[in-house]
Design an enzyme around this catalytic site. Structure first.
Site, PDB file in Angstrom:
ATOM      1  N   HIS A 279       9.963  44.062  29.442  1.00 46.15           N
ATOM      2  CA  HIS A 279      11.312  43.896  30.577  1.00 46.15           C
ATOM      3  C   HIS A 279      11.412  45.089  31.191  1.00 46.15           C
ATOM      4  O   HIS A 279      11.658  46.161  30.388  1.00 46.15           O
ATOM      5  CB  HIS A 279      12.847  43.166  29.778  1.00 46.15           C
ATOM      6  CG  HIS A 279      12.757  42.400  29.413  1.00 46.15           C
ATOM      7  ND1 HIS A 279      11.905  41.150  30.137  1.00 46.15           N
ATOM      8  CD2 HIS A 279      12.997  41.880  28.408  1.00 46.15           C
ATOM      9  CE1 HIS A 279      12.244  39.791  29.579  1.00 46.15           C
ATOM     10  NE2 HIS A 279      13.074  40.372  28.129  1.00 46.15           N
TER      11      HIS A 279
ATOM     12  N   PRO B 265      13.816  30.794  22.754  1.00 43.90           N
ATOM     13  CA  PRO B 265      12.755  29.821  21.959  1.00 43.90           C
ATOM     14  C   PRO B 265      12.200  30.400  21.018  1.00 43.90           C
ATOM     15  O   PRO B 265      11.957  30.279  19.427  1.00 43.90           O
ATOM     16  CB  PRO B 265      11.364  29.005  22.574  1.00 43.90           C
ATOM     17  CG  PRO B 265      12.341  28.702  24.226  1.00 43.90           C
ATOM     18  CD  PRO B 265      13.386  29.967  24.559  1.00 43.90           C
TER      19      PRO B 265
END
Length: 246
Positions: free
Chosen positions: A218, A85
Site C-alpha cells: 500500500h 480473506p
C-alpha cells in the site's frame, strides 16, 4: 465479470453466486454522522468509544477487537466491518474448521455487514464465499456483502490521478472514500501511521498489536497525505488525540 486487480481474469456469475448478491441496495444511505474507525495505536487510551458509538453509522476494518476494556477507547457499535480473506485463511483455517470460533468472534459486531473483496483477486473468492455460506448456514445476525470490482477499479483510478499509486489501496482508505460518498459528516478515528503520538509518546502500530504491514503493498504516506488534505478542506474530520468526555 472481471476481477478488480486481476482484471484479465474473469468469473462466471452462476445462479448460486447471483443468489449471494443483495437484491437491492443494502445500505439505507445517506447517513447523517459516520465514524470510520481505523486500527491505529493512537486509539489506545483515547476515550473515544462513547463518541464513536453516538454515530449513526460506524465503519471498521479487518475484524478488530471491540470487547472488554478497549471499548472505552474504540466503542462497541459496528454497522459495517471489512474482512481481509487472509484473516479467514490464517486465523480460521479458511472456515474448513473453526466455524464456531469465527461466529463467536464476530458476535460482538451485532447485525453488521461483513464487507469482503471476493472479486478483487481470484485467490480471495473461495474464502469470501465461505464466509457468506457460513453466515447463512448458522443463521447468523451478520450479512456478507462484496465489493463491486468496477467500483474499486474506478476508485483506484481516481486516487491515482491524485498521486496515490500503489499495488492496491488499503481497506481503510477504500472505506474512508466510500464513507465520504455515503455520509453527510465523516469523522476518522485511529488513522495515524506514525510510531509516536502528537505528544511524542511511542505508540504501537495497531491498538491491539504491533504487527507492521507488508512493505510496498500500500502507498500509506500518499494515502495519509490525501486524508490530511480532505481534513484541511473540511470534507472529513480527523481525530488526532484524546476525545473530550462529558
Amino acid at each position: 465479470m472481471s476481477y478488480e486487480v486481476d482484471n484479465k481474469k474473469t468469473i462466471h456469475i452462476t445462479e448460486d453466486i447471483f443468489r449471494m448478491l443483495p437484491e437491492s441496495q443494502p445500505l439505507d444511505y445517506p447517513f447523517k454522522n459516520c465514524a470510520v474507525v481505523g486500527n491505529g495505536g493512537i486509539l489506545k487510551n483515547s476515550s473515544c468509544g462513547a463518541e464513536i458509538d453516538k454515530s449513526d453509522f460506524v465503519f471498521r476494518c479487518n475484524l478488530p477487537p471491540t470487547m472488554g476494556s478497549i471499548s472505552q477507547d474504540v466503542g462497541n457499535k459496528t454497522n459495517l466491518v471489512t474482512v481481509n480473506p487472509s484473516i479467514i485463511a490464517q486465523k480460521y483455517n479458511k472456515l474448513n474448521e473453526k466455524k464456531l470460533t469465527f461466529l463467536e468472534n464476530i458476535a460482538s459486531y451485532g447485525e453488521a455487514f461483513l464487507l469482503l473483496p471476493a472479486f478483487s483477486f481470484r485467490s480471495n473468492t473461495a474464502a469470501s464465499f465461505k464466509v457468506h455460506q457460513t453466515l447463512k448456514e448458522f443463521s447468523a445476525k451478520q450479512e456478507a456483502i462484496f465489493f463491486y470490482p468496477r467500483y474499486l477499479r474506478n476508485l483506484a483510478q481516481f486516487w491515482r490521478t491524485k498521486g496515490v499509486k500503489a499495488y492496491r489501496l488499503s481497506s481503510g482508505f477504500m472505506i474512508t472514500s466510500a464513507a465520504v460518498e455515503l455520509c453527510e459528516n465523516v469523522k476518522l478515528y485511529g488513522f495515524w501511521p506514525f510510531s509516536k503520538s502528537t505528544e511524542g509518546t511511542p505508540i504501537s502500530h495497531h491498538y491491539y498489536d504491533n504487527q507492521l504491514p507488508k512493505p510496498g503493498f500500500h502507498a500509506m504516506p500518499k494515502e495519509y497525505s490525501q486524508i490530511l488534505q480532505l481534513h484541511g478542506r473540511g470534507i472529513l474530520k480527523l481525530q488526532f488525540g484524546k476525545c473530550l468526555t462529558d
